[in-house]
Design an enzyme around this catalytic site. Sequence first.
Site, short mmCIF file in Angstrom:
data_model
loop_
_atom_site.label_atom_id
_atom_site.label_comp_id
_atom_site.label_asym_id
_atom_site.label_seq_id
_atom_site.Cartn_x
_atom_site.Cartn_y
_atom_site.Cartn_z
CG ASP A 1 -97.36 2.89 49.14
OD1 ASP A 1 -97.96 3.16 48.08
OD2 ASP A 1 -96.77 1.81 49.32
CG HIS B 1 -102.97 10.05 43.45
ND1 HIS B 1 -102.21 9.27 44.30
CD2 HIS B 1 -102.89 9.45 42.23
CE1 HIS B 1 -101.68 8.27 43.62
NE2 HIS B 1 -102.09 8.34 42.36
CG LEU C 1 -93.85 21.72 59.64
CD1 LEU C 1 -93.26 20.63 60.52
CD2 LEU C 1 -95.30 21.35 59.27
C1 FPP Z 1 -98.58 6.42 46.53
O1 FPP Z 1 -99.82 5.77 46.47
C2 FPP Z 1 -98.76 7.82 46.29
C3 FPP Z 1 -98.24 8.55 45.26
C4 FPP Z 1 -97.39 8.03 44.19
C5 FPP Z 1 -98.56 9.98 45.15
C6 FPP Z 1 -98.53 10.70 46.44
C7 FPP Z 1 -99.30 11.92 46.29
C8 FPP Z 1 -100.07 12.48 47.24
C9 FPP Z 1 -100.22 12.01 48.62
C10 FPP Z 1 -100.91 13.61 46.95
C11 FPP Z 1 -100.30 14.82 46.41
C12 FPP Z 1 -99.16 15.37 47.12
C13 FPP Z 1 -98.81 16.65 46.94
C14 FPP Z 1 -97.52 17.16 47.42
C15 FPP Z 1 -99.71 17.58 46.28
P1 FPP Z 1 -99.99 4.71 45.34
O2 FPP Z 1 -100.63 5.36 44.18
O3 FPP Z 1 -98.67 4.07 45.08
O4 FPP Z 1 -100.98 3.71 46.00
P2 FPP Z 1 -101.02 2.16 45.76
O5 FPP Z 1 -99.71 1.63 46.26
O6 FPP Z 1 -102.18 1.73 46.56
O7 FPP Z 1 -101.18 1.95 44.29
#
Ligand code: FPP
Length: 234
Positions: A12, A29, A123
């Site tokens: 997150d 991301h 892993l």
């Molecule tokens: C949460 O941060 C993150 C996500 C919804 C996407 C997670 C994706 C990745 C870490 C990258 C890609 C992963 C793969 C498997 C390729 P948020 O957008 O909710 O952040 P915020 O809470 O600050 O808005």
Amino acid sequence: MKIPNHIAIILDGNGRWAKSKGMPRNYGHVKGCDNLEYICEVAKELGVKYLTVYAFSTENWKRSREEVEGLMRLFRNYLKKCIKISKKNNMRVRIIGDPTAFDQDIQDSIRELEEFSKDFDDLHFQIALNYGSRDEICRAVNRMLKDQAEGRLTGPVTEETISGYLDTGEIPDPDLLIRTSGELRLSNFLLWQLAYTEFYFTPVPWPDFKKDELLKAIGKYNERDRRYGGVKEE
Ligand code: FPP
């Protein structure tokens, strides 16, 4: 220091991290994806056997079209690149969640990656994509009903039966759950599997969650007294 056998992470804070740098959410991301690659290496090096991450929830489709498209692009690239990474890390990759909502090419990449990496076993890396725990439980119950109707499942249904029908199948339950970026909730992640798991919440956003932060979480886990409701032996 005892290394947890299975660590689950709610990734997150990519969006807020990017915003704090004056950048678009999708930049967060991209950096979050780079960090995921890095943390897999760290986990392997530390001897973590199972790592499960929440990358895209059943709710995440509600984000802006631009953000969802950016994430799909990222998943497309990452799933392809992950073929090499899985070999390098001797890492088995499995996707949990319902892949049927993704475009066909993404579903094909998932199948290819799972098949390619199925015998790697340093892993075990699970990526939750279009995942929601309640959805997973509904899908499991529907499969159980079907198997019962067709004679493959007979009662009584035990906890082990239910665990076996979940997307996590034979994967052991997590020992440690980490959520980055300060929120204190589970957001529909692994509700059944986290019954006895230790929780660690940190304000650090996912793109900044490096080896020192992971070691801090494992250190806290080591300070805990894991009793599973039993009586501690003095
Ligand atoms: C949460 O941060 C993150 C996500 C919804 C996407 C997670 C994706 C990745 C870490 C990258 C890609 C992963 C793969 C498997 C390729 P948020 O957008 O909710 O952040 P915020 O809470 O600050 O808005």
